[in-house]
Design a protein around this motif. Structure first.
Motif, PDB file in Angstrom:
ATOM      1  N   TYR A  12     -36.264  94.612 -72.737  1.00 53.47           N
ATOM      2  CA  TYR A  12     -36.979  94.033 -73.871  1.00 53.47           C
ATOM      3  C   TYR A  12     -38.118  94.933 -74.350  1.00 53.47           C
ATOM      4  CZ  TYR A  12     -34.513  89.690 -72.791  1.00 53.47           C
ATOM      5  OH  TYR A  12     -33.540  88.746 -72.565  1.00 53.47           O
ATOM      6  N   SER A  13     -38.892  95.483 -73.427  1.00 55.70           N
ATOM      7  CA  SER A  13     -40.043  96.289 -73.830  1.00 55.70           C
ATOM      8  C   SER A  13     -39.638  97.710 -74.187  1.00 55.70           C
ATOM      9  CB  SER A  13     -41.112  96.291 -72.728  1.00 55.70           C
ATOM     10  OG  SER A  13     -40.575  96.736 -71.498  1.00 55.70           O
ATOM     11  N   ASP A 266     -42.400  95.092 -66.995  1.00 62.95           N
ATOM     12  CA  ASP A 266     -42.581  94.760 -65.582  1.00 62.95           C
ATOM     13  C   ASP A 266     -43.047  95.951 -64.760  1.00 62.95           C
ATOM     14  OD1 ASP A 266     -41.601  92.318 -66.340  1.00 62.95           O
ATOM     15  OD2 ASP A 266     -39.801  92.376 -65.075  1.00 62.95           O
ATOM     16  N   ALA A 267     -42.719  97.171 -65.180  1.00 61.83           N
ATOM     17  CA  ALA A 267     -43.020  98.369 -64.396  1.00 61.83           C
ATOM     18  C   ALA A 267     -44.487  98.745 -64.416  1.00 61.83           C
ATOM     19  CB  ALA A 267     -42.176  99.544 -64.900  1.00 61.83           C
ATOM     20  N   ALA A 268     -45.286  98.155 -65.288  1.00 60.79           N
ATOM     21  CA  ALA A 268     -46.689  98.555 -65.444  1.00 60.79           C
ATOM     22  C   ALA A 268     -47.613  97.358 -65.246  1.00 60.79           C
ATOM     23  CB  ALA A 268     -46.920  99.170 -66.819  1.00 60.79           C
ATOM     24  N   ALA A 283     -42.386  87.689 -72.290  1.00 58.99           N
ATOM     25  CA  ALA A 283     -43.492  87.310 -73.172  1.00 58.99           C
ATOM     26  C   ALA A 283     -44.669  88.273 -73.093  1.00 58.99           C
ATOM     27  CB  ALA A 283     -43.963  85.901 -72.822  1.00 58.99           C
ATOM     28  N   THR A 284     -44.803  88.998 -71.990  1.00 57.69           N
ATOM     29  CA  THR A 284     -45.870  89.992 -71.877  1.00 57.69           C
ATOM     30  C   THR A 284     -45.357  91.394 -72.200  1.00 57.69           C
ATOM     31  OG1 THR A 284     -45.448  90.208 -69.495  1.00 57.69           O
ATOM     32  CG2 THR A 284     -47.150  88.645 -70.179  1.00 57.69           C
ATOM     33  N   GLY A 285     -44.092  91.654 -71.904  1.00 54.24           N
ATOM     34  CA  GLY A 285     -43.542  92.981 -72.138  1.00 54.24           C
ATOM     35  C   GLY A 285     -43.418  93.344 -73.602  1.00 54.24           C
ATOM     36  N   VAL A 290     -45.424  96.730 -78.294  1.00 52.29           N
ATOM     37  CA  VAL A 290     -46.036  96.889 -79.622  1.00 52.29           C
ATOM     38  C   VAL A 290     -47.350  97.648 -79.510  1.00 52.29           C
ATOM     39  CG1 VAL A 290     -47.017  95.663 -81.599  1.00 52.29           C
ATOM     40  CG2 VAL A 290     -44.931  94.810 -80.518  1.00 52.29           C
ATOM     41  N   ALA A 291     -48.179  97.261 -78.537  1.00 52.44           N
ATOM     42  CA  ALA A 291     -49.488  97.898 -78.373  1.00 52.44           C
ATOM     43  C   ALA A 291     -49.354  99.361 -77.988  1.00 52.44           C
ATOM     44  CB  ALA A 291     -50.298  97.141 -77.325  1.00 52.44           C
TER      45      ALA A 291
END
Length: 370
Positions: A12-13, A266-268, A283-285, A290-291
């Motif tokens: 996803y990220s 998840d890796a960071a 939801a966090t990835g 984007v950031a």
């Protein structure tokens, strides 16, 4: 010569970051992923229950972009040479690296889990569980987090003839509000799911679980949903990582030890202002992707990037196909009493899940609101 940006991982990220970086910069972007197809990880409990999944080739999701897709497994990094080592292909050089290798089920914490347990952490894992369930009568789901709750309810709803047991070290629904826990208990009761909470698993065997103290929980299939671990690649390469192996990044998602590397998903170990580490989740990835893409574009253009701004809003839990629980939370992820339940919650969760694919297809929409 164009800047070379390599993105590791097309989850996803990673997929979103690759598309946004390509859109926002004139860089030469390469996306490396072990498989050819995008895995809808938030639907893997559905795959395990026998439901058909959409076929999503990554090449199709990259259509119309300048991104080069490399299907290969990452085996290591050489930060000094700025190269990515691959299992089959030649090393790939980079000027900037986006590290998004995700996570996998942690089967090493309890004896017997690796030998006897099934997981829903990967596409092949969920497919193996699906095949195993055809000859199962009793299933024990280990872990009472969101993955465990979704797996237990999905299996119980799809296979009403199964005996489903959920075993967790914590309080059942402990992260939820009182209203959320009440709905969770009533749903599990309706589906006939047996719950054992506040107990620890000391061993996984072919015939079920052994708890601390020696008590056995019989099951011919064990589904392991408790704990995830990240790839050792960052640690082995000498990048700064936490004890968990997650890459340590600053407020712009850049590695604190290697400024040419950004870490997302998840890796960071990304953090909110104030220091709270973001939990592993889609939801966090996605906001992190984007950031990070904004930070990369800003630095390449000579601008000062803005720090990550993130607040939690809700926890979306599917409880089968016809029920759900949306737990609204404060900015720090602590629950408030407000919840959404039932079919409306199931529809809400389905809309959220579908939006992740919309983000992959049209990242500009996500970037505009993130």
């Amino acid at each position: 010569m164009a800047v070379r940006i390599v993105v590791l991982g097309a989850g996803y990220s990673g997929l979103l970051a690759a598309k946004l970086v390509a859109k926002r910069t004139g860089a030469e972007v390469t996306l490396v992923n072990a498989g050819e197809r995008f895995v809808e990880r938030v639907r893997l409990h559905q795959l395990a229950s026998g439901q058909p999944m959409r076929d999503l080739p990554i090449a199709d999701l990259l259509a119309g972009t300048r991104i080069q897709l490399v299907v290969d497994r990452v085996t290591g990094l050489d930060p000094g040479r700025r190269e990515v080592r691959l299992a089959v292909g030649e090393p790939i050089g980079y000027d900037l690296l986006v590290y998004a290798l995700g996570s996998r089920a942690d089967l090493g914490a309890v004896p017997g889990a690796a030998e006897h347990a099934y997981t829903v952490a990967g596409n092949d894992d969920a497919a193996r569980l699906r095949d195993r369930l055809r000859e199962s009568r009793v299933v024990a789901v280990a872990g009472g987090g969101l993955t465990g709750l979704e797996a237990a309810t999905e299996l119980a709803e799809t296979y009403p003839e199964l005996t489903v047991r959920l075993v967790t070290a914590g309080e059942f629904g402990g992260a939820l509000s009182d209203r959320g826990r009440r709905h969770l208990r009533s749903t599990f009761a309706r589906l006939g799911i047996e719950v054992r909470d506040r107990v620890r698993i000391s061993e996984v065997r072919a015939d079920g679980l052994v708890l601390d103290g020696g008590e056995q929980v019989a099951a011919d299939t064990v589904v392991w949903t408790t704990g995830f671990q990240v790839s050792p690649v960052a640690r082995e390469a000498g990048l700064a990582v936490e004890d968990s192996g997650r890459l340590v990044v600053d407020e712009t998602l850049r590695s604190v030890s290697h400024p040419e590397v950004y870490g997302i998903g998840d890796a960071a170990a990304a953090r909110r202002a104030g220091g709270q580490e973001l939990r592993m989740a889609c939801a966090t990835g996605i906001p992190a992707a984007v950031a990070a893409s904004k930070a990369i574009a800003d630095r390449l253009a000579g601008r000062t990037p803005k720090p990550l701004e993130f607040r939690f809003f809700n926890q979306c839990i599917s409880l089968g196909r016809r029920d759900g629980l949306i737990q609204f939370v404060r900015a720090d992820d602590s629950p408030v009493e407000a919840v959404l339940t039932g079919r409306l919650a199931a529809l809400y969760k389905e809309t959220v899940v579908r939006s992740t694919i919309l983000a992959a297809r049209r990242p500009g929409i996500v970037a505009a609101v993130a």
